[in-house]
Design a protein around this motif. Sequence first.
Motif, PDB file in Angstrom:
ATOM      1  N   VAL A  20       0.254  -1.284  -0.039  1.00 43.50           N
ATOM      2  CA  VAL A  20      -0.123   0.125  -0.074  1.00 43.50           C
ATOM      3  C   VAL A  20       0.747   1.196  -0.531  1.00 43.50           C
ATOM      4  O   VAL A  20       1.838   1.289   0.347  1.00 43.50           O
ATOM      5  N   HIS A  21       0.693   2.208  -0.835  1.00 43.05           N
ATOM      6  CA  HIS A  21       1.310   3.459  -0.661  1.00 43.05           C
ATOM      7  C   HIS A  21       0.288   4.037  -0.711  1.00 43.05           C
ATOM      8  O   HIS A  21      -0.777   4.545  -1.151  1.00 43.05           O
ATOM      9  N   LEU A  22       0.332   5.145   0.097  1.00 43.35           N
ATOM     10  CA  LEU A  22      -0.432   6.642   0.988  1.00 43.35           C
ATOM     11  C   LEU A  22      -0.421   7.540  -0.346  1.00 43.35           C
ATOM     12  O   LEU A  22       0.784   8.461  -0.280  1.00 43.35           O
ATOM     13  N   ASN A  23      -0.894   8.943  -0.560  1.00 44.61           N
ATOM     14  CA  ASN A  23      -0.946   9.538  -1.248  1.00 44.61           C
ATOM     15  C   ASN A  23      -1.299  11.054  -0.816  1.00 44.61           C
ATOM     16  O   ASN A  23      -2.678  11.315  -0.192  1.00 44.61           O
ATOM     17  N   PHE A  24      -0.797  12.249  -0.298  1.00 45.76           N
ATOM     18  CA  PHE A  24      -0.591  13.055  -0.139  1.00 45.76           C
ATOM     19  C   PHE A  24      -0.637  14.568  -1.354  1.00 45.76           C
ATOM     20  O   PHE A  24       0.693  14.567  -1.285  1.00 45.76           O
ATOM     21  N   HIS A  25      -1.308  14.997  -1.529  1.00 44.07           N
ATOM     22  CA  HIS A  25      -1.599  15.953  -2.165  1.00 44.07           C
ATOM     23  C   HIS A  25      -0.775  17.455  -2.270  1.00 44.07           C
ATOM     24  O   HIS A  25      -1.237  17.571  -1.134  1.00 44.07           O
ATOM     25  N   GLY A  26      -1.011  17.983  -4.072  1.00 46.55           N
ATOM     26  CA  GLY A  26       0.247  19.140  -3.975  1.00 46.55           C
ATOM     27  C   GLY A  26      -0.919  20.107  -3.396  1.00 46.55           C
ATOM     28  O   GLY A  26      -2.039  19.819  -3.677  1.00 46.55           O
ATOM     29  N   GLY A  27      -0.534  21.359  -3.035  1.00 51.61           N
ATOM     30  CA  GLY A  27      -1.639  22.606  -2.967  1.00 51.61           C
ATOM     31  C   GLY A  27      -0.931  24.041  -2.095  1.00 51.61           C
ATOM     32  O   GLY A  27      -1.929  24.684  -1.704  1.00 51.61           O
TER      33      GLY A  27
END
Length: 337
Positions: free
Chosen positions: A92-99
Amino acid sequence: MQEIEGLVEEHILPKLDPDFLQYFSNNQPRATNPPIQHVRAHPEAYQSPCALNTSGYPGVADFNCPSQDGVNIPVRVYHPNGAKHGTGPYPVHLNFHGGGFVLGDLSTEAALCLSMREAGVVVVDVDYRLCPETTWGICIQDAWNTLAWVRESSAALNIDPTSVSIGGISAGGHICLVLQHMARDAGIPLKLCMASVTPATKGLSYTYYTDSPFPSFHEFYRGPVLPWERIKYFGRLCMPPEKLPELQKHWPNWWLEPLDAPNWNNLCDTFIRTAEVDPLRDEGEAYAMKLVAGGNKVTIKRYLGCPHTFMYIDAMRRKHEYDRDAIVALRAAHGLS
């Protein structure tokens, strides 16, 4: 080329990838500092170029992760194709978006999540809370709680809780750098931290761009994607000067500036990716070198000719190279290649 003369400074123009110049000539930048009320009322106008609503896509499901203060954090979970990658349980890979800690939601990097699941991993995209509606630092707490929730939900998510990686772009990259240290301190093993165009210093709290010690911050302060005026706009919304002492009192100072983290030993493997024409380039690479000095395994890649968040632009060949690199890195980290 004539269409963008005057929009890009002369010393920057020859450095930029031709694909980006073509894209930029047809997509002029919006106002850099719209009132936050307007942004919230018209989110579609401020979405990333690759934004996509993947709700209802095959293999995609929405969940809520409980935060420590009782608020549900939405997450979108992307499962790989079972016919191609088997029946699981999957890494599993957790992704945290930019912004900039101000913008972004579950559509911002959905296309990237679809791409990353082609590595044969489950991708969990995290809709952490944003500023100014919440105090800066809550985003990191939300990310930490989501990491714990994912590991505790292995049966429901059909994932292997011993094979976890984290990653993010820009502000999301900053979040995963902090999590990398928190996970080490808590004894939580991570297979990989994959951070891109990552702010590693408290640039959002600078009074002026010359406060930065990094040459790229000076060279590209009027760059085409993340100029100083845009950085300052995000800073006013999440780290305004009058609130900075309170933030520094409430959170560890190195959360604001991961380069000041106190311990650089025994951190998980890391893939740091920077863009050549990005004010944040040098601080991301400085973070990588601190990892090297701490004896950690680090891969560094600089994408030549690229500005900040180039990986959002489908018309760029470098963006597709970025996607392939992510898949290769995830497969290697999780023992899938």
